[in-house]
Design a protein around this motif. Structure first.
Motif, short mmCIF file in Angstrom:
data_model
loop_
_atom_site.label_atom_id
_atom_site.label_comp_id
_atom_site.label_asym_id
_atom_site.label_seq_id
_atom_site.Cartn_x
_atom_site.Cartn_y
_atom_site.Cartn_z
N ASN B 3 42.01 56.41 -7.71
CA ASN B 3 41.20 55.69 -6.73
C ASN B 3 39.83 56.36 -6.68
OD1 ASN B 3 40.32 54.07 -4.69
ND2 ASN B 3 41.62 54.95 -3.09
N ARG B 4 38.80 55.54 -6.75
CA ARG B 4 37.44 56.06 -6.84
C ARG B 4 36.50 55.44 -5.82
NH1 ARG B 4 34.72 58.96 -10.52
NH2 ARG B 4 32.67 58.09 -10.17
N MET B 5 35.52 56.22 -5.38
CA MET B 5 34.45 55.63 -4.58
C MET B 5 33.14 56.31 -4.92
SD MET B 5 32.97 57.38 -1.78
CE MET B 5 33.20 58.95 -0.93
N GLU B 6 32.07 55.57 -4.77
CA GLU B 6 30.74 56.13 -4.97
C GLU B 6 29.86 55.75 -3.80
OE1 GLU B 6 29.07 55.47 -9.08
OE2 GLU B 6 31.24 55.40 -9.47
N LEU B 7 29.08 56.71 -3.34
CA LEU B 7 28.29 56.51 -2.13
C LEU B 7 26.90 57.09 -2.33
CD1 LEU B 7 28.32 55.94 1.04
CD2 LEU B 7 28.92 58.35 1.29
N SER B 8 25.89 56.40 -1.83
CA SER B 8 24.56 57.02 -1.76
C SER B 8 23.95 56.67 -0.41
CB SER B 8 23.67 56.54 -2.91
OG SER B 8 23.35 55.18 -2.73
N PHE B 9 23.10 57.55 0.08
CA PHE B 9 22.50 57.30 1.41
C PHE B 9 21.18 58.05 1.54
CE2 PHE B 9 25.69 60.64 1.54
CZ PHE B 9 25.00 61.71 2.07
N MET C 5 22.56 52.87 3.14
CA MET C 5 23.66 53.45 2.36
C MET C 5 24.19 52.41 1.39
SD MET C 5 27.14 52.61 2.96
CE MET C 5 28.05 51.57 4.11
N GLU C 6 24.69 52.91 0.27
CA GLU C 6 25.33 52.03 -0.70
C GLU C 6 26.68 52.62 -1.08
OE1 GLU C 6 22.65 50.69 -4.02
OE2 GLU C 6 21.19 51.09 -2.42
N LEU C 7 27.68 51.75 -1.17
CA LEU C 7 29.04 52.22 -1.41
C LEU C 7 29.71 51.32 -2.43
CD1 LEU C 7 31.53 53.94 -0.28
CD2 LEU C 7 31.96 52.00 1.22
N ALA C 19 36.80 51.22 3.78
CA ALA C 19 35.52 50.51 3.87
C ALA C 19 35.13 50.26 5.33
CB ALA C 19 35.60 49.18 3.12
N ARG C 20 36.12 49.91 6.13
CA ARG C 20 35.88 49.68 7.57
C ARG C 20 35.33 50.91 8.26
NH1 ARG C 20 40.83 46.88 8.31
NH2 ARG C 20 41.83 48.85 8.80
N VAL C 21 35.98 52.06 8.04
CA VAL C 21 35.53 53.29 8.69
C VAL C 21 34.14 53.68 8.21
CG1 VAL C 21 36.07 55.68 9.27
CG2 VAL C 21 37.87 54.16 8.54
N THR C 22 33.90 53.52 6.90
CA THR C 22 32.61 53.91 6.36
C THR C 22 31.48 53.13 7.01
OG1 THR C 22 33.63 54.51 4.27
CG2 THR C 22 31.26 54.14 4.24
N VAL C 23 31.64 51.83 7.07
CA VAL C 23 30.60 51.01 7.70
C VAL C 23 30.49 51.37 9.19
CG1 VAL C 23 29.88 48.68 8.32
CG2 VAL C 23 30.78 49.15 6.04
N ALA C 24 31.65 51.57 9.84
CA ALA C 24 31.64 51.93 11.26
C ALA C 24 30.91 53.25 11.50
CB ALA C 24 33.07 52.00 11.81
N ALA C 25 31.16 54.23 10.62
CA ALA C 25 30.53 55.54 10.78
C ALA C 25 29.01 55.44 10.58
CB ALA C 25 31.12 56.55 9.81
N PHE C 26 28.62 54.54 9.70
CA PHE C 26 27.19 54.35 9.46
C PHE C 26 26.53 53.72 10.69
CE2 PHE C 26 23.54 51.99 7.61
CZ PHE C 26 22.86 53.07 7.06
N GLY C 62 38.82 46.01 -10.58
CA GLY C 62 37.43 45.73 -10.26
C GLY C 62 36.88 46.67 -9.20
N LYS C 63 35.64 46.46 -8.83
CA LYS C 63 35.02 47.25 -7.77
C LYS C 63 34.41 46.36 -6.71
CE LYS C 63 33.84 51.60 -9.90
NZ LYS C 63 32.75 52.50 -10.31
N VAL C 64 34.43 46.85 -5.49
CA VAL C 64 33.76 46.16 -4.39
C VAL C 64 32.52 46.98 -4.02
CG1 VAL C 64 33.98 45.29 -2.04
CG2 VAL C 64 35.98 45.31 -3.55
N TYR C 65 31.41 46.29 -3.78
CA TYR C 65 30.14 46.95 -3.48
C TYR C 65 29.69 46.60 -2.07
CZ TYR C 65 30.20 47.20 -8.56
OH TYR C 65 30.57 47.43 -9.86
N ILE C 66 29.34 47.60 -1.29
CA ILE C 66 28.81 47.35 0.05
C ILE C 66 27.49 48.07 0.20
CG2 ILE C 66 29.17 47.71 2.54
CD1 ILE C 66 32.11 47.57 2.14
N SER C 67 26.48 47.38 0.71
CA SER C 67 25.30 48.13 1.11
C SER C 67 24.99 47.78 2.55
CB SER C 67 24.12 47.87 0.19
OG SER C 67 23.61 46.59 0.42
N ALA C 68 24.46 48.76 3.26
CA ALA C 68 24.14 48.57 4.67
C ALA C 68 22.79 49.18 4.95
CB ALA C 68 25.21 49.23 5.54
N SER C 69 22.02 48.51 5.78
CA SER C 69 20.79 49.14 6.23
C SER C 69 20.58 48.84 7.71
CB SER C 69 19.59 48.67 5.40
OG SER C 69 19.31 47.33 5.69
N ILE C 70 20.03 49.83 8.38
CA ILE C 70 19.72 49.67 9.79
C ILE C 70 18.24 49.96 9.98
CG2 ILE C 70 20.07 50.55 12.13
CD1 ILE C 70 22.88 51.20 11.45
#
Ligand SMILES: Nc1ncnc2c1ncn2[C@@H]1O[C@H](COP(=O)(O)OP(=O)(O)O)[C@@H](O)[C@H]1O
Ligand SMILES: Nc1ncnc2c1ncn2[C@@H]1O[C@H](COP(=O)(O)OP(=O)(O)O)[C@@H](O)[C@H]1O
Ligand SMILES: [Mg+2]
Ligand SMILES: [Mg+2]
Lengths: 77, 146, 146
Positions: B3-9, C5-7, C19-26, C62-70
């Motif tokens: 299981n892999r994840m990549e993060l940048s911020f 952030m980009e994940l 993914a939920r926690v990561t976005v929540a923490a951001f 596959g991979k899922v990509y999330i980006s968030a900006s505030i």
């Protein structure tokens, strides 16, 4: 301020910072308790089960209870 | 299965706690102990703080990169910045060495990482940036109960 | 100032909660209400689940990509996959429409996203993947006390 807080609570608009703090305190207490009864540190899932929250909430709320500076102090002293 | 994840911020200090929670949430999937979770959070804090205040000199327009992978009980973390880099690595890794005594840094960042991880490798190139490779064997449920 | 952030992560269902926690923490950095945080976690769940079970048909490589900006109180989220895509977007966004009734899907994913966000845009190309653009105005500390 007390009134504002009460208002926020009743309105369902409790701030995240406050809720995390509360769960953070429960986490710390439960961790000590479980460490005693199990004779070792509990795992994340064991904590989640006891506190009836999801493992993700343990991770999230566990955050607020330990300020970063304490790490340096513990290592240093 | 891996299981892999990549993060940048953004390299701003309010993202330190965000990075800690993210890595912790990723690790939580294999049900580590609370102690291991705290250790890994601490390690992430130290490395990310270093990237922000040393690598980018608190300039905040840079980015910090974290990748994590878990295979079985083996966690690999890579924490990277594109900051100023470290010219003397041996010196930097000495306990108590800090290039920023004025910020009341403890100089214990690398020592903490070495203490909490099974393997710590640092690759750094002045003006190009710094990459920290960390390995840690986690005691997931199986390992505890058997 | 903008915080970004980009994940990206493996498309396996145990990463949904990650993914939920990561976005929540951001998002937690701007101290929203618990309600808003719960809403955003739900939205992330729906979009990520869609990518995993529809986009990648639960194939997991596959991979899922999330980006968030505030920026200020404005949150922008982009959730993307490189899966099978959606051929009829209008139909897909209808409440109760699901292409997988056998999995007891509710068909309410898009409706939930639309309900909890101020703006939802979906771009999808069959065989190339799906991208969801979400916008939400958060009521951070300032907004509540003033
Ligand atoms: N990512 C980095 N980029 C540039 N220099 C770094 C980085 N990480 C560490 N250093 C250098 O190594 C030194 C020791 O780091 P550390 O052990 O964490 O102590 P401290 O951060 O308290 O100074 C720092 O003072 C700095 O000079
Ligand atoms: N990321 C995606 N990739 C491919 N198809 C998708 C994706 N997201 C949604 N869909 C399609 O849109 C439909 C409706 O989605 P949704 O409203 O979330 O309902 P449900 O997931 O319960 O089926 C799905 O059944 C699927 O056919
Ligand atoms: Mg340091
Ligand atoms: Mg859905």
């Amino acid at each position: 301020i007390g009134e504002i807080q009460r208002f926020l609570r009743d309105d369902g608009t409790v701030k995240v910072s406050r809720s995390i703090k509360e769960l953070g305190n429960r986490i710390r207490k439960m961790k000590d308790e479980l460490t005693k009864t199990l004779g070792r540190t509990p795992t994340v899932n064991e904590m989640a089960k006891q506190l009836e929250v999801s493992p993700e909430e343990i991770v999230f709320a566990g955050e607020a209870s330990r300020p970063l500076t304490s790490i340096h102090e513990t290592v240093y002293e | 299965m891996q299981n892999r994840m990549e993060l940048s911020f953004s390299a701003i200090s309010s993202n330190e706690s965000f990075a800690r929670v993210t890595v912790a949430a990723f690790i939580a999937q294999v049900d580590p102990t609370m102690e291991e979770l705290t250790e890994m959070k601490t390690v992430v804090s130290e490395a990310v703080t270093n990237s922000i205040i040393h690598g980018y000199q608190s300039q905040s327009d840079g980015k910090v990169y974290i990748s994590a992978s878990i295979e079985g009980e083996c966690l690999e973390l890579v924490i990277r910045d594109e900051g100023i880099g470290i010219s003397d690595l041996e010196e930097a890794r000495q306990p108590l060495f800090t290039s920023k005594p004025e910020l009341e840094r403890s100089g214990m960042g690398f020592t903490i990482m070495e203490n909490f991880c099974d393997d710590v490798r640092v690759v750094s190139e002045p003006m190009l940036g710094t990459t920290i490779y960390l390995k840690k064997q986690l005691s997931t449920k199986k390992a505890i109960y058997n």
